[in-house]
Design a protein around this motif. Structure first.
Motif, PDB file in Angstrom:
ATOM      1  N   VAL A  56       0.859  -1.184   0.000  1.00  0.00           N
ATOM      2  CA  VAL A  56       0.000   0.000   0.000  1.00  0.00           C
ATOM      3  C   VAL A  56       0.895   1.234   0.000  1.00  0.00           C
ATOM      4  CG1 VAL A  56      -1.708   1.325   1.299  1.00  0.00           C
ATOM      5  CG2 VAL A  56      -1.855  -1.171   1.247  1.00  0.00           C
ATOM      6  N   VAL A  57       0.674   2.133  -0.943  1.00  0.00           N
ATOM      7  CA  VAL A  57       1.438   3.383  -0.989  1.00  0.00           C
ATOM      8  C   VAL A  57       0.769   4.384  -0.056  1.00  0.00           C
ATOM      9  CG1 VAL A  57       2.209   5.301  -2.432  1.00  0.00           C
ATOM     10  CG2 VAL A  57       2.250   2.965  -3.328  1.00  0.00           C
ATOM     11  N   ASP A  58       1.497   4.813   0.960  1.00  0.00           N
ATOM     12  CA  ASP A  58       0.967   5.759   1.949  1.00  0.00           C
ATOM     13  C   ASP A  58       1.142   7.208   1.490  1.00  0.00           C
ATOM     14  OD1 ASP A  58       0.437   3.589   3.769  1.00  0.00           O
ATOM     15  OD2 ASP A  58       2.586   3.541   4.201  1.00  0.00           O
ATOM     16  N   GLU A  59       2.199   7.432   0.712  1.00  0.00           N
ATOM     17  CA  GLU A  59       2.508   8.809   0.299  1.00  0.00           C
ATOM     18  C   GLU A  59       3.558   8.750  -0.798  1.00  0.00           C
ATOM     19  OE1 GLU A  59       4.360  12.810   2.428  1.00  0.00           O
ATOM     20  OE2 GLU A  59       3.318  11.350   3.681  1.00  0.00           O
ATOM     21  N   GLY A  60       3.612   9.800  -1.622  1.00  0.00           N
ATOM     22  CA  GLY A  60       4.689   9.936  -2.593  1.00  0.00           C
ATOM     23  C   GLY A  60       4.307   9.588  -4.017  1.00  0.00           C
ATOM     24  N   GLU A  61       5.281   9.745  -4.908  1.00  0.00           N
ATOM     25  CA  GLU A  61       5.094   9.508  -6.341  1.00  0.00           C
ATOM     26  C   GLU A  61       6.288   8.742  -6.900  1.00  0.00           C
ATOM     27  OE1 GLU A  61       2.792  13.311  -8.179  1.00  0.00           O
ATOM     28  OE2 GLU A  61       4.818  13.709  -7.445  1.00  0.00           O
ATOM     29  N   VAL A  62       6.031   8.008  -7.994  1.00  0.00           N
ATOM     30  CA  VAL A  62       7.098   7.386  -8.775  1.00  0.00           C
ATOM     31  C   VAL A  62       6.878   7.825 -10.218  1.00  0.00           C
ATOM     32  CG1 VAL A  62       8.203   5.245  -9.511  1.00  0.00           C
ATOM     33  CG2 VAL A  62       7.193   5.395  -7.214  1.00  0.00           C
ATOM     34  N   LEU A  63       7.755   8.677 -10.721  1.00  0.00           N
ATOM     35  CA  LEU A  63       7.561   9.299 -12.031  1.00  0.00           C
ATOM     36  C   LEU A  63       8.501   8.723 -13.086  1.00  0.00           C
ATOM     37  CD1 LEU A  63       7.393  13.025 -10.815  1.00  0.00           C
ATOM     38  CD2 LEU A  63       5.476  11.453 -11.149  1.00  0.00           C
ATOM     39  N   LEU A  64       7.954   8.435 -14.253  1.00  0.00           N
ATOM     40  CA  LEU A  64       8.743   8.038 -15.412  1.00  0.00           C
ATOM     41  C   LEU A  64       8.398   8.997 -16.535  1.00  0.00           C
ATOM     42  CD1 LEU A  64      10.712   6.115 -16.811  1.00  0.00           C
ATOM     43  CD2 LEU A  64       8.774   4.635 -17.375  1.00  0.00           C
ATOM     44  N   ASP A  65       9.368   9.788 -16.952  1.00  0.00           N
ATOM     45  CA  ASP A  65       9.123  10.847 -17.945  1.00  0.00           C
ATOM     46  C   ASP A  65       7.958  11.745 -17.525  1.00  0.00           C
ATOM     47  OD1 ASP A  65      11.193  10.285 -19.662  1.00  0.00           O
ATOM     48  OD2 ASP A  65      10.021   8.957 -20.942  1.00  0.00           O
ATOM     49  N   GLY A  66       7.880  12.016 -16.221  1.00  0.00           N
ATOM     50  CA  GLY A  66       6.877  12.935 -15.705  1.00  0.00           C
ATOM     51  C   GLY A  66       5.520  12.332 -15.411  1.00  0.00           C
ATOM     52  N   ALA A  67       5.275  11.079 -15.835  1.00  0.00           N
ATOM     53  CA  ALA A  67       3.989  10.421 -15.577  1.00  0.00           C
ATOM     54  C   ALA A  67       4.093   9.583 -14.310  1.00  0.00           C
ATOM     55  CB  ALA A  67       3.597   9.543 -16.752  1.00  0.00           C
ATOM     56  N   LEU A  69       3.714   6.585 -12.249  1.00  0.00           N
ATOM     57  CA  LEU A  69       3.487   5.157 -12.465  1.00  0.00           C
ATOM     58  C   LEU A  69       2.461   4.585 -11.492  1.00  0.00           C
ATOM     59  CD1 LEU A  69       7.174   3.925 -13.009  1.00  0.00           C
ATOM     60  CD2 LEU A  69       5.429   4.308 -14.752  1.00  0.00           C
ATOM     61  N   LEU A  70       2.339   5.189 -10.322  1.00  0.00           N
ATOM     62  CA  LEU A  70       1.442   4.658  -9.303  1.00  0.00           C
ATOM     63  C   LEU A  70      -0.027   4.778  -9.709  1.00  0.00           C
ATOM     64  CD1 LEU A  70       3.209   6.016  -6.078  1.00  0.00           C
ATOM     65  CD2 LEU A  70       3.573   3.841  -7.267  1.00  0.00           C
ATOM     66  N   ASP A  71      -0.309   5.588 -10.734  1.00  0.00           N
ATOM     67  CA  ASP A  71      -1.677   5.720 -11.247  1.00  0.00           C
ATOM     68  C   ASP A  71      -1.981   4.685 -12.328  1.00  0.00           C
ATOM     69  OD1 ASP A  71      -2.116   7.915  -9.598  1.00  0.00           O
ATOM     70  OD2 ASP A  71      -1.482   9.361 -11.122  1.00  0.00           O
ATOM     71  N   MET A  72      -0.994   3.850 -12.670  1.00  0.00           N
ATOM     72  CA  MET A  72      -1.145   2.908 -13.782  1.00  0.00           C
ATOM     73  C   MET A  72      -1.202   1.468 -13.276  1.00  0.00           C
ATOM     74  SD  MET A  72       1.783   4.378 -16.362  1.00  0.00           S
ATOM     75  CE  MET A  72       2.110   6.144 -16.550  1.00  0.00           C
ATOM     76  N   GLU A  73      -1.805   0.603 -14.117  1.00  0.00           N
ATOM     77  CA  GLU A  73      -1.759  -0.835 -13.879  1.00  0.00           C
ATOM     78  C   GLU A  73      -0.354  -1.338 -14.241  1.00  0.00           C
ATOM     79  OE1 GLU A  73      -4.161  -2.794 -12.543  1.00  0.00           O
ATOM     80  OE2 GLU A  73      -5.236  -0.907 -12.221  1.00  0.00           O
ATOM     81  N   PRO A  74       0.042  -2.527 -13.732  1.00  0.00           N
ATOM     82  CA  PRO A  74       1.390  -3.031 -14.018  1.00  0.00           C
ATOM     83  C   PRO A  74       1.707  -3.120 -15.522  1.00  0.00           C
ATOM     84  CG  PRO A  74       0.449  -4.280 -12.221  1.00  0.00           C
ATOM     85  CD  PRO A  74      -0.642  -3.370 -12.722  1.00  0.00           C
ATOM     86  N   ASP A  75       0.735  -3.572 -16.340  1.00  0.00           N
ATOM     87  CA  ASP A  75       1.019  -3.680 -17.773  1.00  0.00           C
ATOM     88  C   ASP A  75       1.184  -2.310 -18.422  1.00  0.00           C
ATOM     89  OD1 ASP A  75      -1.725  -3.271 -17.304  1.00  0.00           O
ATOM     90  OD2 ASP A  75      -2.266  -4.011 -19.284  1.00  0.00           O
ATOM     91  N   GLU A  76       0.476  -1.318 -17.881  1.00  0.00           N
ATOM     92  CA  GLU A  76       0.623   0.049 -18.401  1.00  0.00           C
ATOM     93  C   GLU A  76       1.992   0.614 -18.030  1.00  0.00           C
ATOM     94  OE1 GLU A  76      -3.997   1.644 -18.259  1.00  0.00           O
ATOM     95  OE2 GLU A  76      -2.832   1.651 -16.404  1.00  0.00           O
ATOM     96  N   ARG A  77       2.476   0.263 -16.861  1.00  0.00           N
ATOM     97  CA  ARG A  77       3.819   0.713 -16.442  1.00  0.00           C
ATOM     98  C   ARG A  77       4.880   0.118 -17.362  1.00  0.00           C
ATOM     99  NH1 ARG A  77       3.377   0.716  -9.753  1.00  0.00           N
ATOM    100  NH2 ARG A  77       1.120   1.042  -9.712  1.00  0.00           N
TER     101      ARG A  77
END
Length: 251
Positions: A56-67, A69-77
Motif C-alpha cells: 500500500v502506498v501511503d505517500e509519494g510519487e514514482v515518475l517516469l518521464d513525468g507520468a 506510475l502509481l496511477d497505472m496498472e502493471p502492464d501500463e507501467r
C-alpha cells in the motif's frame, strides 16, 4: 527520466511501513546502484514501482518521464517503459519462451500504437539478440525458465529486456546466486543495452557486480530511505568497511 518522491509504502496485510520517505532521481542514460543491509527496503521499492500486489502506498510519487506510475496498472507501467528483472525469476511451465517473448513484445507495441511484429520479423530480431547474449536455440524452444540454471534464468531476463527495449530498467539483485562467469555474461548483456536514452537502477549487495556494470552514482539505503549517495568509490567503502560506520554517521 525516473524520479521517486518521498515514497512511503507499507505491507498490505501488516501494519508495517517499509519505505519511509525514499527520494531518488535518475537522469536519462544514467546507471545508479543501490546497496544496503537486508531489510532496508531495496526490493520493496522495486516492487512498488512495478505494481506488485501486497503493498500500500501511503505517500509519494514514482515518475517516469513525468507520468506517475502509481496511477497505472502493471502492464501500463511496462508499456510506458519500465522493466523489472527479478532476484528469483519464476518458471512458467507450458508457456514456450518464444511465445512468451513475442506476446510480450507485441502487447507492448499494441499499447503504444505501434505495428506488431510478424513471425518472420520477430524471429530475426530474437535470434540476433539471443546470439549476443550467448543464449542457444534450445533455450528459446523450452518453456519459460523451466529447467534453466540460475545463470540461464538471469540471461533469459536480459533477453526479455533486450526485446522489450524499456526506458528504465530495475535489476533486483540480478547477480544473486550467479558464479563469476554467469555474472560476467549478464553484465555484458546489460552493458550492451546501455545508451543515452536508457537508464538503469542496479540493486545489489556486492561490489563485484559493479566491477562489470560501472555505475554513475551509488546510493546507500537503510530503514526505508536513502541515507547517502556518492560515486563508485562509495561501493568500495561499503565492501571494505561494511555499513556500520555509515549507519553511525547518519545516526
Amino acid at each position: 527520466m525516473f524520479e521517486i518522491k518521498n515514497l512511503k509504502a507499507s505491507l498490505a496485510d501488516e501494519d508495517k511501513q517499509i519505505l519511509k520517505g525514499m527520494t531518488l532521481r535518475i537522469g536519462a542514460g544514467e546507471v545508479h546502484a543501490i546497496m544496503g543491509p537486508n531489510g532496508s527496503g531495496k526490493s520493496t521499492m522495486s516492487y512498488v514501482a512495478s505494481g506488485k500486489n501486497g503493498y500500500v502506498v501511503d505517500e509519494g510519487e514514482v515518475l517516469l518521464d513525468g507520468a506517475n506510475l502509481l496511477d497505472m496498472e502493471p502492464d501500463e507501467r511496462a508499456a510506458a517503459g519500465l522493466f523489472l528483472a527479478f532476484q528469483y525469476p519464476v518458471e512458467i511451465p507450458g508457456v514456450g519462451n518464444m511465445t512468451f517473448l513475442r506476446t510480450a513484445v507485441n502487447s507492448q507495441r499494441k499499447m503504444r500504437g505501434e505495428e506488431e511484429l510478424n513471425a518472420a520479423q520477430f524471429l530475426k530480431i530474437v535470434r540476433e539478440k539471443a546470439k549476443s547474449l550467448k543464449i542457444d536455440a534450445d533455450m528459446l524452444k523450452r518453456p519459460v525458465n523451466v529447467g534453466f540454471s540460475g545463470g540461464e534464468k538471469k540471461r533469459n531476463e536480459i533477453l526479455q529486456m533486450a526485446m522489450l527495449e524499456p526506458k528504465m530498467c530495475i535489476l533486483d539483485e540480478t547477480d544473486s546466486g550467479l558464479d563469476v562467469d554467469a555474472m560476467k555474461l549478464v553484465a555484458e548483456g546489460v552493458n550492451a543495452l546501455r545508451n543515452g536514452e536508457r537508464s538503469f537502477l542496479v540493486i545489489t549487495h556486492y561490489q563485484r557486480l559493479l566491477d562489470h556494470i560501472k555505475p554513475d552514482v551509488v546510493h546507500i539505503m537503510a530503514d526505508g530511505k536513502i541515507i547517502k549517495s556518492g560515486g563508485p568509490e562509495l561501493a568500495l567503502e561499503v565492501e571494505n568497511n561494511g555499513y556500520a560506520d555509515l549507519l553511525n554517521e547518519v545516526a
